[in-house]
Design an enzyme around this catalytic site. Structure first.
Site, PDB file in Angstrom:
ATOM      1  N   GLU A 144      -7.830 -20.217  -9.303  1.00 29.25           N
ATOM      2  CA  GLU A 144      -8.315 -19.151  -8.430  1.00 29.25           C
ATOM      3  C   GLU A 144      -9.337 -18.237  -9.142  1.00 29.25           C
ATOM      4  O   GLU A 144      -9.328 -16.819  -9.033  1.00 29.25           O
ATOM      5  CB  GLU A 144      -7.167 -18.181  -8.059  1.00 29.25           C
ATOM      6  CG  GLU A 144      -6.072 -19.159  -7.454  1.00 29.25           C
ATOM      7  CD  GLU A 144      -5.106 -18.079  -6.604  1.00 29.25           C
ATOM      8  OE1 GLU A 144      -5.035 -16.858  -6.873  1.00 29.25           O
ATOM      9  OE2 GLU A 144      -4.252 -18.780  -5.807  1.00 29.25           O
ATOM     10  N   GLU A 186      -0.288 -24.579  -5.280  1.00 28.33           N
ATOM     11  CA  GLU A 186       0.475 -23.532  -5.365  1.00 28.33           C
ATOM     12  C   GLU A 186       0.893 -23.287  -3.664  1.00 28.33           C
ATOM     13  O   GLU A 186      -0.170 -23.148  -2.997  1.00 28.33           O
ATOM     14  CB  GLU A 186      -0.050 -22.109  -5.718  1.00 28.33           C
ATOM     15  CG  GLU A 186       0.180 -21.944  -7.030  1.00 28.33           C
ATOM     16  CD  GLU A 186      -0.622 -20.578  -7.601  1.00 28.33           C
ATOM     17  OE1 GLU A 186      -0.661 -19.670  -6.833  1.00 28.33           O
ATOM     18  OE2 GLU A 186      -1.117 -20.473  -8.559  1.00 28.33           O
ATOM     19  N   ASN A 219      -4.610 -23.690  -3.348  1.00 32.32           N
ATOM     20  CA  ASN A 219      -3.394 -22.687  -3.273  1.00 32.32           C
ATOM     21  C   ASN A 219      -3.552 -22.172  -1.924  1.00 32.32           C
ATOM     22  O   ASN A 219      -4.609 -21.584  -1.402  1.00 32.32           O
ATOM     23  CB  ASN A 219      -3.485 -21.743  -4.594  1.00 32.32           C
ATOM     24  CG  ASN A 219      -3.621 -22.121  -5.856  1.00 32.32           C
ATOM     25  OD1 ASN A 219      -2.980 -23.429  -6.135  1.00 32.32           O
ATOM     26  ND2 ASN A 219      -3.561 -21.196  -6.821  1.00 32.32           N
ATOM     27  N   TYR A 253      -1.264 -19.606   0.783  1.00 31.30           N
ATOM     28  CA  TYR A 253      -0.225 -18.702   0.977  1.00 31.30           C
ATOM     29  C   TYR A 253      -0.129 -18.170   2.679  1.00 31.30           C
ATOM     30  O   TYR A 253       0.850 -18.100   3.201  1.00 31.30           O
ATOM     31  CB  TYR A 253      -0.069 -17.373   0.328  1.00 31.30           C
ATOM     32  CG  TYR A 253       0.013 -17.802  -1.032  1.00 31.30           C
ATOM     33  CD1 TYR A 253       1.541 -17.950  -1.656  1.00 31.30           C
ATOM     34  CD2 TYR A 253      -0.752 -18.115  -1.936  1.00 31.30           C
ATOM     35  CE1 TYR A 253       1.817 -18.223  -2.849  1.00 31.30           C
ATOM     36  CE2 TYR A 253      -0.470 -18.389  -3.409  1.00 31.30           C
ATOM     37  CZ  TYR A 253       0.945 -18.425  -3.836  1.00 31.30           C
ATOM     38  OH  TYR A 253       1.065 -19.064  -5.228  1.00 31.30           O
ATOM     39  N   HIS A 306      -5.303 -19.004 -16.319  1.00 33.57           N
ATOM     40  CA  HIS A 306      -4.651 -18.390 -15.362  1.00 33.57           C
ATOM     41  C   HIS A 306      -4.740 -16.823 -15.610  1.00 33.57           C
ATOM     42  O   HIS A 306      -3.671 -16.135 -15.821  1.00 33.57           O
ATOM     43  CB  HIS A 306      -3.328 -18.778 -14.972  1.00 33.57           C
ATOM     44  CG  HIS A 306      -2.655 -18.711 -13.594  1.00 33.57           C
ATOM     45  ND1 HIS A 306      -2.283 -19.540 -13.029  1.00 33.57           N
ATOM     46  CD2 HIS A 306      -2.512 -17.462 -13.035  1.00 33.57           C
ATOM     47  CE1 HIS A 306      -1.823 -18.943 -11.887  1.00 33.57           C
ATOM     48  NE2 HIS A 306      -1.937 -17.767 -11.762  1.00 33.57           N
ATOM     49  N   ARG A 311       3.435 -27.309 -13.438  1.00 32.53           N
ATOM     50  CA  ARG A 311       2.047 -26.890 -13.685  1.00 32.53           C
ATOM     51  C   ARG A 311       2.246 -25.405 -14.428  1.00 32.53           C
ATOM     52  O   ARG A 311       2.911 -24.636 -13.819  1.00 32.53           O
ATOM     53  CB  ARG A 311       1.305 -26.758 -12.408  1.00 32.53           C
ATOM     54  CG  ARG A 311       0.074 -25.887 -12.311  1.00 32.53           C
ATOM     55  CD  ARG A 311      -0.552 -25.706 -10.954  1.00 32.53           C
ATOM     56  NE  ARG A 311      -1.984 -25.120 -10.810  1.00 32.53           N
ATOM     57  CZ  ARG A 311      -1.950 -23.774 -10.486  1.00 32.53           C
ATOM     58  NH1 ARG A 311      -1.012 -23.210 -10.023  1.00 32.53           N
ATOM     59  NH2 ARG A 311      -3.242 -23.309 -10.809  1.00 32.53           N
TER      60      ARG A 311
HETATM   61  C1  PNW Z   1      -1.814 -16.503  -6.519  1.00 28.97           C
HETATM   62  N1  PNW Z   1      -5.100 -12.436  -2.588  1.00 28.97           N
HETATM   63  O1  PNW Z   1      -2.333 -15.078  -6.782  1.00 28.97           O
HETATM   64  C2  PNW Z   1      -1.865 -16.821  -8.147  1.00 28.97           C
HETATM   65  O2  PNW Z   1      -2.351 -18.047  -8.646  1.00 28.97           O
HETATM   66  C3  PNW Z   1      -0.427 -16.503  -8.709  1.00 28.97           C
HETATM   67  O3  PNW Z   1      -0.384 -16.359 -10.010  1.00 28.97           O
HETATM   68  C4  PNW Z   1       0.418 -15.691  -7.833  1.00 28.97           C
HETATM   69  O4  PNW Z   1       1.445 -15.233  -8.373  1.00 28.97           O
HETATM   70  C5  PNW Z   1       0.550 -16.189  -6.468  1.00 28.97           C
HETATM   71  O5  PNW Z   1      -0.712 -16.483  -5.788  1.00 28.97           O
HETATM   72  C6  PNW Z   1       1.310 -15.003  -5.544  1.00 28.97           C
HETATM   73  O6  PNW Z   1       0.404 -13.900  -5.192  1.00 28.97           O
HETATM   74  C7  PNW Z   1      -2.967 -14.476  -5.432  1.00 28.97           C
HETATM   75  O7  PNW Z   1      -5.103 -11.072  -2.808  1.00 28.97           O
HETATM   76  C8  PNW Z   1      -3.339 -13.068  -5.644  1.00 28.97           C
HETATM   77  O8  PNW Z   1      -5.274 -12.934  -1.580  1.00 28.97           O
HETATM   78  C9  PNW Z   1      -3.981 -12.532  -4.683  1.00 28.97           C
HETATM   79  C10 PNW Z   1      -4.218 -13.216  -3.624  1.00 28.97           C
HETATM   80  C11 PNW Z   1      -4.154 -14.334  -3.498  1.00 28.97           C
HETATM   81  C12 PNW Z   1      -3.673 -15.222  -4.631  1.00 28.97           C
END
Ligand code: PNW
Length: 483
Positions: free
Chosen positions: A171, A382, A300, A302, A126, A83
């Site tokens: 995002e 992601e 995505n 995290y 992106h 991707r």
């Molecule tokens: C994503 N938040 O970014 C992006 O899709 C990527 O490019 C990035 O490197 C990755 O996650 C890791 O950060 C985010 O503030 C950035 O919640 C900020 C947030 C969430 C996702």
């Protein structure tokens, strides 16, 4: 069908997509080469205090020159899919312009992927809006929907014969709200009305592009990638905490998923906006465009959040709040009193709490509320973690914490599948250590280490482990016991 759980560990189906992800601005470098013009991130990197270490994307991983080597790495890691995103300012710096050299780079990359049997998953946006378009108002200008659709068709015209999977936006929450309200991301504006206009115009751009691509290529697989969180009330018995979790869910998740998949904006979000005197600039017919049918949804994930309406005594955990010098604001317009509280879970180098079960719950919820009714599959586009990796004396990178992070989240994906969620693939973020936006090169998400002095690549232990999962299609017995 083969049993999913057994002596062989947790088994995924043969068709499950094992991938890794990157984004153009974060890895390519070559910022002024072959006709690429400036993006909003090139500009933002030069705003004092905006990016940690005043880092820029000028060189990044130099992937623009080292893509052949990177393809070899992907093959070594047994990836079935890659991707990546195309850089709008390499291809259509301004409406009506096309830069052949920019397209040629991606055409070579796609050919190289296909030669190795790796499926290209292309993301059109992106975060690297051409600065020339920001100069005309950027995502706050409604015309951007048309500009984006033109750009999408241009990329499709060059690559549509070889690329099957197309994602419009990565995002849009980040693009609109970190970019135009919070100011953590480019273009760094802190204007609530511009931010909610950007939300709507991003979604309108998505829908306009989907319609155009669908007309050009009925067999293309079209989707969007949304970042979502799981917001739990800190005290589930406190109505104020429950309302706080509900507002965060409405403004981060439902504000994007519902227009795209159900054709309406959530009332909780509309009310939250109205309370601070702003409104989504919706015109007749827009929601029909925005909800054009899709073939998949990318998610995505995290971390999750535990939230309270009461200002906490302890430390706040604010995902995405960069530790940089420039003042920023709350990105979620109209959020009101919502504060994250720590659950005391282990954290990554981003300070994000590790909550693998949040991914299972999110997948189940997204299918129940949105992709189930729309009858489309899910992909985790992601998931990954930043850690302060140490390099061993022999040069290897024994990133046991990242291995554990990936395993535990893959277990969560498997659990969601067992509970009936149609999730068909997983992309690790990221293939390479790269430019982590406001955090610069300080935060390493790669399964492959990049030495930013020599640009040398070294697969970490997590890359070896992930390669084994991709090769065998299973997590070893006990899940967390890896080869
Ligand atoms: C994503 N938040 O970014 C992006 O899709 C990527 O490019 C990035 O490197 C990755 O996650 C890791 O950060 C985010 O503030 C950035 O919640 C900020 C947030 C969430 C996702």
């Amino acid at each position: 069908p083969a049993p999913e759980v057994g002596d062989a560990g947790l088994r995924f189906p043969a068709a499950f997509v094992w991938g890794a992800a990157t984004a153009a601005f974060q890895i390519e470098g070559a910022a002024r080469e072959d006709g690429r013009t400036a993006s909003i991130w090139d500009t933002f990197c030069r705003v004092p205090g905006a990016v940690a270490g005043a880092d820029t994307g000028d060189v990044a991983c130099d992937h623009y020159h080292r893509w052949r080597e990177d393809l070899d790495l992907m093959a070594e890691l047994n990836l079935g899919a890659y991707r990546f995103s195309t850089a709008w300012p390499r291809i259509c710096p301004e409406p009506g312009t096309v830069n052949r050299k920019g397209l040629d780079f991606y055409s070579r990359l796609v050919d190289g992927l296909l030669e190795k049997g790796i499926a290209p998953w292309l993301t059109l946006y992106h975060w690297d809006l051409p600065q020339a378009l920001e100069d005309r108002g950027g995502w706050a200008n409604r015309d951007v929907a048309q500009w984006f659709a033109e750009y999408a068709l241009t990329v499709h015209g060059a690559l549509g014969d070889r690329v099957r999977h197309w994602t419009t936006l990565n995002e849009p929450w980040c693009s609109a709200l970190l970019g135009y309200a919070g100011g953590q991301h480019a273009p760094g504006r802190q204007e609530p009305q511009a931010a909610v206009s950007a939300v709507h115009h991003l979604l309108l751009a998505h829908g306009t592009a989907v319609r155009a691509l669908r007309a050009a290529d009925p067999s293309a697989q079209l989707g969007i990638t949304l970042n979502m969180t799981v917001a739990d009330p800190a005290d589930p018995d406190d109505p104020a905490d429950r309302a706080a979790a509900d507002r965060l869910d409405a403004l981060q998740n439902r504000l994007f998923a519902e227009p795209v998949l159900l054709g309406r904006y959530p009332q909780v979000a509309i009310d939250a906006h109205a309370a601070v005197g702003v409104a989504l600039p919706v015109r007749d017919g827009d929601l029909e465009v925005i909800s054009a049918p899709l073939d998949f949804l990318g998610l995505n994930y995290y971390t999750g959040a535990s939230v309270t309406a009461h200002p906490p005594a302890g430390v706040e955990v604010m995902p995405g709040g960069a530790d940089v010098a420039r003042p920023t604001s709350e990105p979620n317009v109209g959020l009101g009193q919502v504060h994250s509280v720590s659950r005391g879970l282990p954290r990554t180098a981003m300070e994000w709490e590790v909550q693998p079960d949040g991914l299972r719950r999110l997948l189940e919820r997204v299918q129940a509320d949105w992709t189930g009714p729309a009858d489309i599959p899910l992909y985790v586009t992601e998931n990954g973690a930043a850690y302060d990796d140490e390099v061993a004396p022999d040069g290897s990178v024994p990133d046991a914490d990242r291995v554990a992070y990936l395993v535990r989240h893959l277990e969560a994906v498997h659990a969601a599948r067992r509970n009936g969620v149609d999730v068909r693939g997983y992309f690790a973020w990221s293939l390479l250590d790269n430019f982590e936006w406001a955090y610069g090169y300080d935060k390493r998400f790669g399964i492959v280490r990049v030495d930013f002095d020599t640009l040398e690549r070294t697969p970490k232990a997590s890359a070896r482990a992930y390669a084994e999962v991709a090769r065998t299609g299973r997590l070893a017995p006990g899940g967390t016991v890896w080869p």
